[in-house]
Design a protein around this motif. Structure first.
Motif, PDB file in Angstrom:
ATOM      1  N   MET A  89       0.850  -1.192   0.000  1.00  0.00           N
ATOM      2  CA  MET A  89       0.000   0.000   0.000  1.00  0.00           C
ATOM      3  C   MET A  89       0.887   1.244   0.000  1.00  0.00           C
ATOM      4  O   MET A  89       1.857   1.315   0.752  1.00  0.00           O
ATOM      5  N   LYS A  90       0.537   2.193  -0.842  1.00  0.00           N
ATOM      6  CA  LYS A  90       1.356   3.396  -1.001  1.00  0.00           C
ATOM      7  C   LYS A  90       0.730   4.577  -0.268  1.00  0.00           C
ATOM      8  O   LYS A  90      -0.443   4.892  -0.447  1.00  0.00           O
ATOM      9  N   GLY A 103      -1.736  -5.807   4.958  1.00  0.00           N
ATOM     10  CA  GLY A 103      -2.426  -4.643   4.436  1.00  0.00           C
ATOM     11  C   GLY A 103      -1.846  -3.327   4.914  1.00  0.00           C
ATOM     12  O   GLY A 103      -2.425  -2.268   4.710  1.00  0.00           O
ATOM     13  N   ARG A 104      -0.671  -3.375   5.533  1.00  0.00           N
ATOM     14  CA  ARG A 104      -0.046  -2.152   6.041  1.00  0.00           C
ATOM     15  C   ARG A 104       0.568  -1.343   4.902  1.00  0.00           C
ATOM     16  O   ARG A 104       0.701  -1.819   3.766  1.00  0.00           O
ATOM     17  N   VAL A 105       0.983  -0.124   5.220  1.00  0.00           N
ATOM     18  CA  VAL A 105       1.710   0.705   4.258  1.00  0.00           C
ATOM     19  C   VAL A 105       3.092   0.114   4.038  1.00  0.00           C
ATOM     20  O   VAL A 105       3.838  -0.128   4.996  1.00  0.00           O
ATOM     21  N   THR A 106       3.429  -0.136   2.791  1.00  0.00           N
ATOM     22  CA  THR A 106       4.739  -0.693   2.462  1.00  0.00           C
ATOM     23  C   THR A 106       5.624   0.291   1.710  1.00  0.00           C
ATOM     24  O   THR A 106       6.831   0.075   1.580  1.00  0.00           O
ATOM     25  N   ALA A 150      -4.010   9.235  12.340  1.00  0.00           N
ATOM     26  CA  ALA A 150      -3.840   8.955  10.914  1.00  0.00           C
ATOM     27  C   ALA A 150      -3.705   7.463  10.660  1.00  0.00           C
ATOM     28  O   ALA A 150      -4.313   6.908   9.731  1.00  0.00           O
ATOM     29  N   LEU A 151      -2.903   6.779  11.488  1.00  0.00           N
ATOM     30  CA  LEU A 151      -2.702   5.344  11.304  1.00  0.00           C
ATOM     31  C   LEU A 151      -3.996   4.581  11.559  1.00  0.00           C
ATOM     32  O   LEU A 151      -4.359   3.670  10.795  1.00  0.00           O
ATOM     33  N   ALA A 152      -4.720   4.944  12.622  1.00  0.00           N
ATOM     34  CA  ALA A 152      -5.988   4.279  12.925  1.00  0.00           C
ATOM     35  C   ALA A 152      -6.998   4.491  11.807  1.00  0.00           C
ATOM     36  O   ALA A 152      -7.757   3.577  11.451  1.00  0.00           O
ATOM     37  N   LEU A 153      -7.011   5.690  11.234  1.00  0.00           N
ATOM     38  CA  LEU A 153      -7.920   5.988  10.133  1.00  0.00           C
ATOM     39  C   LEU A 153      -7.579   5.149   8.906  1.00  0.00           C
ATOM     40  O   LEU A 153      -8.468   4.563   8.267  1.00  0.00           O
ATOM     41  N   MET A 154      -6.296   5.066   8.563  1.00  0.00           N
ATOM     42  CA  MET A 154      -5.899   4.263   7.403  1.00  0.00           C
ATOM     43  C   MET A 154      -6.211   2.787   7.621  1.00  0.00           C
ATOM     44  O   MET A 154      -6.690   2.099   6.703  1.00  0.00           O
TER      45      MET A 154
END
Length: 445
Positions: free
Chosen positions: A1-2, A27-30, A328-332
């Motif tokens: 995920m970008k 599914g985390r930001v990579t 922000a992290l919880a929202l994503m």
């Protein structure tokens, strides 16, 4: 995920990356792409992130670019934290206002209007670019004034832009802490606009614990807002205001404190961060250590003038850790993984507050899932709060109209209608002063 971070050379970007480093779930930001107009600042922040990632095997890949379309293309999330005019612009916002005897804080009063007038056109251009090159992306807006900028972007992105702020999170956390409750398990009844909201209840297991706090002067005076506002005033309100309401309730004292300060907040941060970025020009500088040291000083001096006016003393250690990056992290996570959660966010009203229209962006608890953020129905505000919310929202609408039309007359109206600007003549002089120091306001004719 970008994830694309606009304002990627900004000082607080390592907070966001630090939160990402702790996320190891599927599914985390990579991939993180930093975008900024200043290549030197991008280089400095990239060095800090590299040191943060040392030893983290699955750390998100980081790249940087000054090309906006390149940064946006293929993004799943776009985090907007730009500062149009930089910290020099913020310092000028404060000085021009104080020269007229009114508050120049960056999101409240004259300073917030000036900041909004030069930021809205840029934010709207970004929103149009996102709609064109990354139409499936979700935009998380932290650019101040957060509510106003989110509303401007929503005219192009609809519900796919969501504004965040750490102030309500910190307030709820402090109230829960003094009540002995787990902040993660408490329902916080909070409503208003960004930097203009009130906690009216804190429910744990269905029971509202706020009356217990308001009835206990010792407990009420033991945390930041109790010290800022005074226990008598909080008991009179029957609610706990966002800390930024100190500028409204104690405006005369706040203006005097700003005027008497050796440096305004903007000037302090301008000089402090200039020192950090200068230090980063040395190849042998320890980037993460320098950033940590600078951040600690920044957080410790947050709202220093207001706390000095109220005799509130130093900030508690628990309040020095930020918080917006966690929101922000919880929202994503909630959107990307459909991990349903409740967060206080800036979203379109959609009938939540009856005194405002459907498109007005408000700050309120939202249920978040894969389809975005959905505001929770709340009780009406009391008259004193409704009046202030409607007044400030009217000012925001005049700012949007001035940005659309380039009308100097409409800009004057925005300043003149604000509760903290006490004269139409002062409003005219503010517009003169701001247009003389901000190239970004040259569009006002």
């Amino acid at each position: 995920m970008k994830l694309t971070i606009l304002g990627g050379g900004g000082f607080r970007v390592p907070l966001v990356y630090g939160a990402l480093l702790g996320d190891h779930a599927e599914g985390r930001v990579t991939r993180v792409v930093l975008h900024d107009l200043d290549a030197g600042r991008l280089s400095a922040v990239t060095r800090v992130l590299a040191e943060q990632a040392a030893g983290v095997a699955d750390a998100p890949e980081v790249s940087a670019t000054t090309d906006l379309d390149e940064a946006l293309t293929g993004a799943d999330f776009v985090f907007s934290a730009i500062r149009v005019g930089g910290l020099e612009g913020r310092a000028n916002d404060e000085k021009v206002a104080l020269d007229e005897g009114v508050l120049g804080q960056e999101t409240v009063g004259a300073g917030g209007i000036a900041y909004g007038l030069r930021t809205v056109p840029v934010a709207e251009d970004i929103a149009r670019r996102v709609a064109r090159v990354a139409p499936d992306a979700w935009v998380i807006n932290f650019t101040n004034p957060a509510g106003l900028v989110t509303e401007a972007m929503s005219r192009h992105l609809g519900d796919r832009v969501i504004g965040i702020c750490d102030s309500p999170v910190g307030l709820g956390r402090r109230i829960a802490r003094v009540l002995g409750a787990n902040p993660g398990e408490a329902w916080i009844d909070y409503v208003g606009l960004n930097h203009l909201g009130w906690v009216r209840g804190l429910r744990v297991n269905g029971r509202d614990e706020l009356p217990r706090l308001l009835a206990d002067p010792d407990l009420l005076g033991s945390f930041e807002e109790g010290k800022l506002f005074g226990t008598d005033w909080l008991q009179s309100l029957g609610a706990i205001p966002n800390e930024y309401l100190h500028y409204y309730y104690f405006n005369r004292e706040a203006v005097r404190a700003y005027s008497e300060a050796e440096k305004t907040r903007g000037a302090f941060l301008r000089d402090q961060q200039a020192g950090f970025y200068d230090e980063m020009k040395r190849p042998d500088a320890d980037a993460l250590t320098a950033w940590d040291r600078t951040r600690a000083e920044r957080e410790a001096t947050y709202m220093a003038e207001a706390r000095e006016t109220a005799g509130a003393g130093e900030r508690d250690a628990d309040d020095l850790s930020g918080g917006y990056e966690k929101v922000a992290l919880a929202l994503m996570r909630a959107i990307a993984r459909d991990e349903r959660t409740t967060l206080i966010l800036n979203v379109q009203n959609r009938g939540t507050l009856s005194v405002l229209d459907s498109e007005a962006v408000i700050e309120v608890p939202c249920l978040v899932d894969a389809n975005g953020a959905h505001p929770v129905t709340v009780d009406p505000l009391p008259d004193h709060a409704s009046g202030l919310v409607c007044s400030v929202k009217a000012v925001e609408r005049e700012v949007l109209a001035a940005a659309d039309s380039g009308s100097r007359t409409t800009a004057v109206k925005a300043f003149a209608l604000h509760p903290l600007v006490d004269s139409v003549n002062v409003a005219r002089r503010l517009v003169d002063g701001y247009t003389s120091v901000h190239p970004g306001l040259a569009y006002l004719k």
